[in-house]
Scaffold this active site. Structure first.
Site, PDB file in Angstrom:
ATOM      1  N   HIS A 140    -113.413  38.601 -12.298  1.00  0.00           N
ATOM      2  CA  HIS A 140    -112.987  37.396 -11.590  1.00  0.00           C
ATOM      3  C   HIS A 140    -111.495  37.202 -11.828  1.00  0.00           C
ATOM      4  O   HIS A 140    -111.030  37.164 -12.976  1.00  0.00           O
ATOM      5  CB  HIS A 140    -113.752  36.178 -12.108  1.00  0.00           C
ATOM      6  N   GLY A 155    -108.018  33.460 -15.393  1.00  0.00           N
ATOM      7  CA  GLY A 155    -108.136  32.078 -15.837  1.00  0.00           C
ATOM      8  C   GLY A 155    -109.435  31.489 -15.339  1.00  0.00           C
ATOM      9  O   GLY A 155    -110.100  32.054 -14.460  1.00  0.00           O
ATOM     10  N   HIS A 156    -109.805  30.325 -15.884  1.00  0.00           N
ATOM     11  CA  HIS A 156    -111.054  29.678 -15.481  1.00  0.00           C
ATOM     12  C   HIS A 156    -111.028  29.316 -14.002  1.00  0.00           C
ATOM     13  O   HIS A 156    -109.962  29.114 -13.408  1.00  0.00           O
ATOM     14  CB  HIS A 156    -111.286  28.415 -16.320  1.00  0.00           C
ATOM     15  N   SER A 157    -112.200  29.222 -13.417  1.00  0.00           N
ATOM     16  CA  SER A 157    -112.314  28.835 -12.017  1.00  0.00           C
ATOM     17  C   SER A 157    -111.665  27.467 -11.803  1.00  0.00           C
ATOM     18  O   SER A 157    -111.898  26.525 -12.570  1.00  0.00           O
ATOM     19  CB  SER A 157    -113.795  28.791 -11.620  1.00  0.00           C
ATOM     20  N   GLY A 158    -110.829  27.366 -10.776  1.00  0.00           N
ATOM     21  CA  GLY A 158    -110.154  26.107 -10.467  1.00  0.00           C
ATOM     22  C   GLY A 158    -108.830  25.919 -11.170  1.00  0.00           C
ATOM     23  O   GLY A 158    -108.156  24.902 -10.973  1.00  0.00           O
ATOM     24  N   ILE A 159    -108.408  26.887 -11.989  1.00  0.00           N
ATOM     25  CA  ILE A 159    -107.155  26.752 -12.741  1.00  0.00           C
ATOM     26  C   ILE A 159    -105.940  26.834 -11.826  1.00  0.00           C
ATOM     27  O   ILE A 159    -104.860  26.336 -12.151  1.00  0.00           O
ATOM     28  CB  ILE A 159    -107.074  27.829 -13.852  1.00  0.00           C
ATOM     29  N   GLY A 160    -106.088  27.496 -10.663  1.00  0.00           N
ATOM     30  CA  GLY A 160    -104.960  27.588  -9.724  1.00  0.00           C
ATOM     31  C   GLY A 160    -104.485  29.001  -9.445  1.00  0.00           C
ATOM     32  O   GLY A 160    -103.345  29.197  -9.002  1.00  0.00           O
ATOM     33  N   LYS A 161    -105.323  29.989  -9.664  1.00  0.00           N
ATOM     34  CA  LYS A 161    -104.923  31.402  -9.457  1.00  0.00           C
ATOM     35  C   LYS A 161    -104.601  31.685  -7.991  1.00  0.00           C
ATOM     36  O   LYS A 161    -103.578  32.297  -7.678  1.00  0.00           O
ATOM     37  CB  LYS A 161    -106.044  32.339  -9.933  1.00  0.00           C
ATOM     38  N   SER A 162    -105.470  31.224  -7.100  1.00  0.00           N
ATOM     39  CA  SER A 162    -105.259  31.503  -5.675  1.00  0.00           C
ATOM     40  C   SER A 162    -104.056  30.746  -5.129  1.00  0.00           C
ATOM     41  O   SER A 162    -103.304  31.266  -4.298  1.00  0.00           O
ATOM     42  CB  SER A 162    -106.521  31.153  -4.881  1.00  0.00           C
ATOM     43  N   ASP A 179    -110.172  36.471  -5.960  1.00  0.00           N
ATOM     44  CA  ASP A 179    -111.488  36.098  -6.462  1.00  0.00           C
ATOM     45  C   ASP A 179    -112.202  37.257  -7.157  1.00  0.00           C
ATOM     46  O   ASP A 179    -112.554  37.168  -8.320  1.00  0.00           O
ATOM     47  CB  ASP A 179    -112.366  35.536  -5.339  1.00  0.00           C
TER      48      ASP A 179
END
EC number: 2.7.11.-
Length: 308
Positions: A140, A155-162, A179
């Site tokens: 991920h 990073g954790h889901s929702g951290i702002g990677k995208s 993703d």
């Protein structure tokens, strides 16, 4: 286990099928092709029978010079081991005898009229097999190419990677995968990052939805794959947990036995995270050239110290 079939080679390299049409689903399991040489004179102790067998001008000319009886023996000995297929790179002229034996043994005989040399074709084929048979995992995260440096954003889901990836695209960098990132181990030191097919060219942004970056920003916004050189872990801001040291001790993340330099970037409103990623990419590149800003800084400090 990943697999490549003879049919995949036919499609990839535009090969003509002379025999073995019903055998094209044979699996190829070895990442290198083989050009038989010693095998034609009867030495089979180290014959890699599971590899694709390549016959170039050198091999075909040798067979043409043999008598009919000798040729039957030489070819019969090799086809007896049932390699996955033969690929002839000099066209199909004069291959009646080879066609006969391959048809008799149910071995695909493929022909390619190459514009490149046989050695060049073997290199192309080996590269294709290595990439498609390499061990792989899915993780991920997001993969980007920044200034020519392949980067993993984790990073954790929702951290702002995208969202960070979208900002980097706007600054001229390229998305590889969002993703789901597929990592392929090409060698003990080489890790390739690519997409998982279904997410190719797509970027998912909360509040906006799914974007096709090629349709929106052009082909320059996307890259099929990249060698992973830097692993960046995005975390929430934790006050004074990150010190302002001149240089941090090297950290690494391991994927399938391949170690990748790793850094942590903490997120905080107003922080130019995209700029930090660019700085990290450029700094990694300078390190590969043997340059360290911290070392140069310390040399300047030492130069100003009075002699003991």
């Amino acid at each position: 286990m990943l697999k490549v079939t003879v049919a995949d080679l036919v499609e990839k390299f535009s090969l003509k099928v002379l025999t073995g049409v019903d055998q094209l689903q044979k699996n190829i399991t070895q990442t290198r092709a083989h050009r038989p040489g010693l095998e034609f004179v009867g030495h089979f102790d180290f014959f890699p029978t599971e590899r694709v067998q390549i016959l170039g001008r050198k091999e075909i000319n040798y067979l043409h010079k043999l008598s009919k009886e000798e040729r039957q023996v030489r070819i019969g000995n090799i086809v007896h081991y049932h390699p996955p297929c033969f690929i002839v790179t000099t066209g199909e002229e004069g291959l009646t005898y080879l066609t006969h034996y391959c048809k008799e043994e149910g071995i695909p005989l493929l022909v390619r009229d190459t514009v490149e040399t046989t050695s060049e074709f073997v290199m192309m084929l080996d590269a294709y097999l290595l990439k498609n048979l390499a061990p792989q995992i899915s993780i991920h995260g997001v993969s980007m190419n920044v200034f020519g440096v392949g980067i993993l954003l984790r990073g954790h889901s929702g951290i702002g990677k995208s969202e960070l990836a979208h900002t980097l695209i706007g600054r001229g960098h390229r998305l590889v995968a969002d993703d789901i990132v597929v990592l392929k181990k090409l060698s003990p030191r080489t890790l390739l990052g690519t997409h998982a097919d279904k997410n190719k060219e797509f970027l998912a942004l909360r509040s906006i939805g799914l974007l096709n970056v090629v349709k929106l920003y052009g082909q320059k916004a996307y890259q099929e794959e990249t060698k992973i050189s830097l692993d960046i872990n995005l975390t929430k801001w934790q006050g004074n947990s990150l010190n302002n040291d001149l240089e941090y001790a090297p950290a690494y993340t391991e994927y399938m036995g391949v170690t990748v330099p790793s850094i942590e970037i903490q997120l905080q409103p107003g922080r130019d995270v995209a700029g930090l990623v660019e700085a990290a990419a450029n700094n990694w590149y300078l390190r590969q050239q043997g340059y360290s800003a911290a070392e140069e800084f310390m040399k300047r400090i030492e130069a100003d110290l009075p002699d003991a």
